[in-house]
Design an enzyme around this catalytic site. Structure first.
Site, PDB file in Angstrom:
ATOM      1  N   LYS A  85       9.796  42.114  32.257  1.00 23.38           N
ATOM      2  CA  LYS A  85       8.633  41.394  31.723  1.00 23.38           C
ATOM      3  C   LYS A  85       7.314  41.842  32.374  1.00 23.38           C
ATOM      4  CE  LYS A  85      11.324  37.269  30.419  1.00 23.38           C
ATOM      5  NZ  LYS A  85      11.422  35.784  30.494  1.00 23.38           N
TER       6      LYS A  85
ATOM      7  N   TYR B   7      10.969  35.596  20.096  1.00 26.64           N
ATOM      8  CA  TYR B   7      11.197  34.271  20.685  1.00 26.64           C
ATOM      9  C   TYR B   7      11.168  33.155  19.630  1.00 26.64           C
ATOM     10  CZ  TYR B   7      11.188  35.858  25.552  1.00 26.64           C
ATOM     11  OH  TYR B   7      11.509  36.447  26.757  1.00 26.64           O
TER      12      TYR B   7
ATOM     13  N   ARG C  57      23.358  38.170  33.196  1.00 26.00           N
ATOM     14  CA  ARG C  57      22.849  36.807  33.447  1.00 26.00           C
ATOM     15  C   ARG C  57      23.062  36.427  34.917  1.00 26.00           C
ATOM     16  NH1 ARG C  57      19.686  34.415  29.510  1.00 26.00           N
ATOM     17  NH2 ARG C  57      20.369  32.398  30.267  1.00 26.00           N
TER      18      ARG C  57
ATOM     19  N   THR D 276      16.778  30.640  35.331  1.00 27.09           N
ATOM     20  CA  THR D 276      15.473  30.766  34.662  1.00 27.09           C
ATOM     21  C   THR D 276      14.325  30.443  35.627  1.00 27.09           C
ATOM     22  OG1 THR D 276      16.559  30.014  32.640  1.00 27.09           O
ATOM     23  CG2 THR D 276      14.147  30.023  32.638  1.00 27.09           C
TER      24      THR D 276
ATOM     25  N   ASN E 218       9.143  35.233  34.999  1.00 22.01           N
ATOM     26  CA  ASN E 218      10.405  35.338  35.747  1.00 22.01           C
ATOM     27  C   ASN E 218      11.065  36.716  35.626  1.00 22.01           C
ATOM     28  OD1 ASN E 218      11.311  35.093  33.163  1.00 22.01           O
ATOM     29  ND2 ASN E 218      12.453  33.210  33.461  1.00 22.01           N
TER      30      ASN E 218
ATOM     31  N   HIS F 242      14.342  39.334  31.026  1.00 20.93           N
ATOM     32  CA  HIS F 242      15.086  38.630  29.975  1.00 20.93           C
ATOM     33  C   HIS F 242      16.456  39.270  29.849  1.00 20.93           C
ATOM     34  CE1 HIS F 242      16.386  37.243  25.990  1.00 20.93           C
ATOM     35  NE2 HIS F 242      16.719  38.502  25.781  1.00 20.93           N
TER      36      HIS F 242
ATOM     37  N   GLU G 196      19.314  41.174  19.136  1.00 20.08           N
ATOM     38  CA  GLU G 196      18.144  41.634  19.890  1.00 20.08           C
ATOM     39  C   GLU G 196      18.124  43.156  19.989  1.00 20.08           C
ATOM     40  OE1 GLU G 196      17.981  37.499  22.540  1.00 20.08           O
ATOM     41  OE2 GLU G 196      18.462  39.373  23.545  1.00 20.08           O
TER      42      GLU G 196
HETATM   43  P1  ATP Z   1      15.370  34.740  28.922  1.00 16.52           P
HETATM   44  O1  ATP Z   1      15.606  34.251  27.512  1.00 16.52           O
HETATM   45  O2  ATP Z   1      13.968  35.282  29.140  1.00 16.52           O
HETATM   46  O3  ATP Z   1      16.444  35.663  29.395  1.00 16.52           O
HETATM   47  P2  ATP Z   1      16.439  32.299  29.920  1.00 16.52           P
HETATM   48  O4  ATP Z   1      17.508  32.494  28.888  1.00 16.52           O
HETATM   49  O5  ATP Z   1      16.831  32.110  31.338  1.00 16.52           O
HETATM   50  O6  ATP Z   1      15.431  33.513  29.912  1.00 16.52           O
HETATM   51  P3  ATP Z   1      15.169  30.495  28.033  1.00 16.52           P
HETATM   52  O7  ATP Z   1      15.470  29.051  28.083  1.00 16.52           O
HETATM   53  O8  ATP Z   1      15.787  31.352  26.967  1.00 16.52           O
HETATM   54  O9  ATP Z   1      15.496  31.109  29.497  1.00 16.52           O
HETATM   55  O10 ATP Z   1      13.596  30.654  27.986  1.00 16.52           O
HETATM   56  C1  ATP Z   1      12.987  31.875  27.598  1.00 16.52           C
HETATM   57  C2  ATP Z   1      11.837  32.162  28.519  1.00 16.52           C
HETATM   58  O11 ATP Z   1      10.829  31.188  28.331  1.00 16.52           O
HETATM   59  C3  ATP Z   1      12.155  32.078  30.021  1.00 16.52           C
HETATM   60  O12 ATP Z   1      12.732  33.237  30.551  1.00 16.52           O
HETATM   61  C4  ATP Z   1      10.775  31.842  30.600  1.00 16.52           C
HETATM   62  O13 ATP Z   1      10.010  33.057  30.648  1.00 16.52           O
HETATM   63  C5  ATP Z   1      10.167  30.902  29.556  1.00 16.52           C
HETATM   64  N1  ATP Z   1      10.406  29.488  29.898  1.00 16.52           N
HETATM   65  C6  ATP Z   1      11.574  28.812  29.811  1.00 16.52           C
HETATM   66  N2  ATP Z   1      11.446  27.535  30.190  1.00 16.52           N
HETATM   67  C7  ATP Z   1      10.133  27.386  30.515  1.00 16.52           C
HETATM   68  C8  ATP Z   1       9.329  26.301  30.988  1.00 16.52           C
HETATM   69  N3  ATP Z   1       9.862  25.085  31.198  1.00 16.52           N
HETATM   70  N4  ATP Z   1       8.029  26.550  31.228  1.00 16.52           N
HETATM   71  C9  ATP Z   1       7.468  27.759  31.014  1.00 16.52           C
HETATM   72  N5  ATP Z   1       8.156  28.823  30.563  1.00 16.52           N
HETATM   73  C10 ATP Z   1       9.464  28.649  30.328  1.00 16.52           C
HETATM   74 MG    MG Z   2      17.068  32.940  26.849  1.00 19.48          MG
END
Ligand code: ATP
Ligand code: MG
Length: 140
Positions: free
Chosen positions: A11, A51, A87, A93, A114, A117, A128
């Site tokens: 990212k 997204y 993962r 996350t 973070n 992804h 994807e």
């Molecule tokens: P990713 O999909 O990026 O691999 P993830 O599966 O751990 O991460 P998701 O729940 O799919 O998390 O959320 C997608 C992305 O949205 C997160 O990686 C983060 O960048 C952002 N995100 C998730 N939760 C929050 C939150 N509460 N506040 C701000 N940003 C968030």
């Molecule tokens: Mg995710």
């Protein structure tokens, strides 16, 4: 264990801090192969499409803004159990909850910024990868 493919994004927070190589080293140390990789900068429409599953979440607008704020590196990773394995080495996350030694524990700035992804299921990995790479760009 089956050989799987998963989709990864390094990212903008990580490319800004020049962490592509450090993250790739952790990926490779975990036994995953980077079989496709492309650095790009997403337009708003690209991030919204990727997204779309999060469109109703309160953080969606900020997430699109963040993911278009700088370069990203899109990847296909291959290996045993690649989806769960990636993962695992990504970590939680929210980096505050991530295990020691994970990418997010070591590098993430916040729950949003973070660093990486990774696909969360075989079905999403397939979708994807198809959305972001042509078949000829993936060399296993
Ligand atoms: P990713 O999909 O990026 O691999 P993830 O599966 O751990 O991460 P998701 O729940 O799919 O998390 O959320 C997608 C992305 O949205 C997160 O990686 C983060 O960048 C952002 N995100 C998730 N939760 C929050 C939150 N509460 N506040 C701000 N940003 C968030
Ligand atoms: Mg995710």
């Amino acid at each position: 264990m089956a050989i799987e493919r998963t989709f990864s994004i390094i990212k903008p927070d990580a490319t800004r801090r020049n962490l592509t190589g450090a993250i790739n080293a952790k990926i490779e140390a975990a036994g995953l192969r980077i079989i496709a990789q492309r650095r790009t900068k997403w337009k708003q429409a690209d991030a919204r499409k990727f997204y779309a599953v999060h469109a109703k979440r309160p953080f969606y607008k900020d997430l699109v803004k963040f993911m278009t704020s700088g370069p990203i590196v899109m990847q296909v990773l291959e290996g045993n159990n690649a989806i769960a394995k990636y993962r695992e080495i990504m970590g939680a996350t929210n980096p505050a909850n991530a295990d020691a030694g994970t990418i997010r524990k070591d590098f993430a700035e916040s729950i949003e910024a973070n660093s990486v992804h990774g696909s969360d299921s075989a079905e999403n990995a397939k979708k994807e990868i198809k959305l972001c790479f042509k078949a000829a760009e993936i060399v296993g």
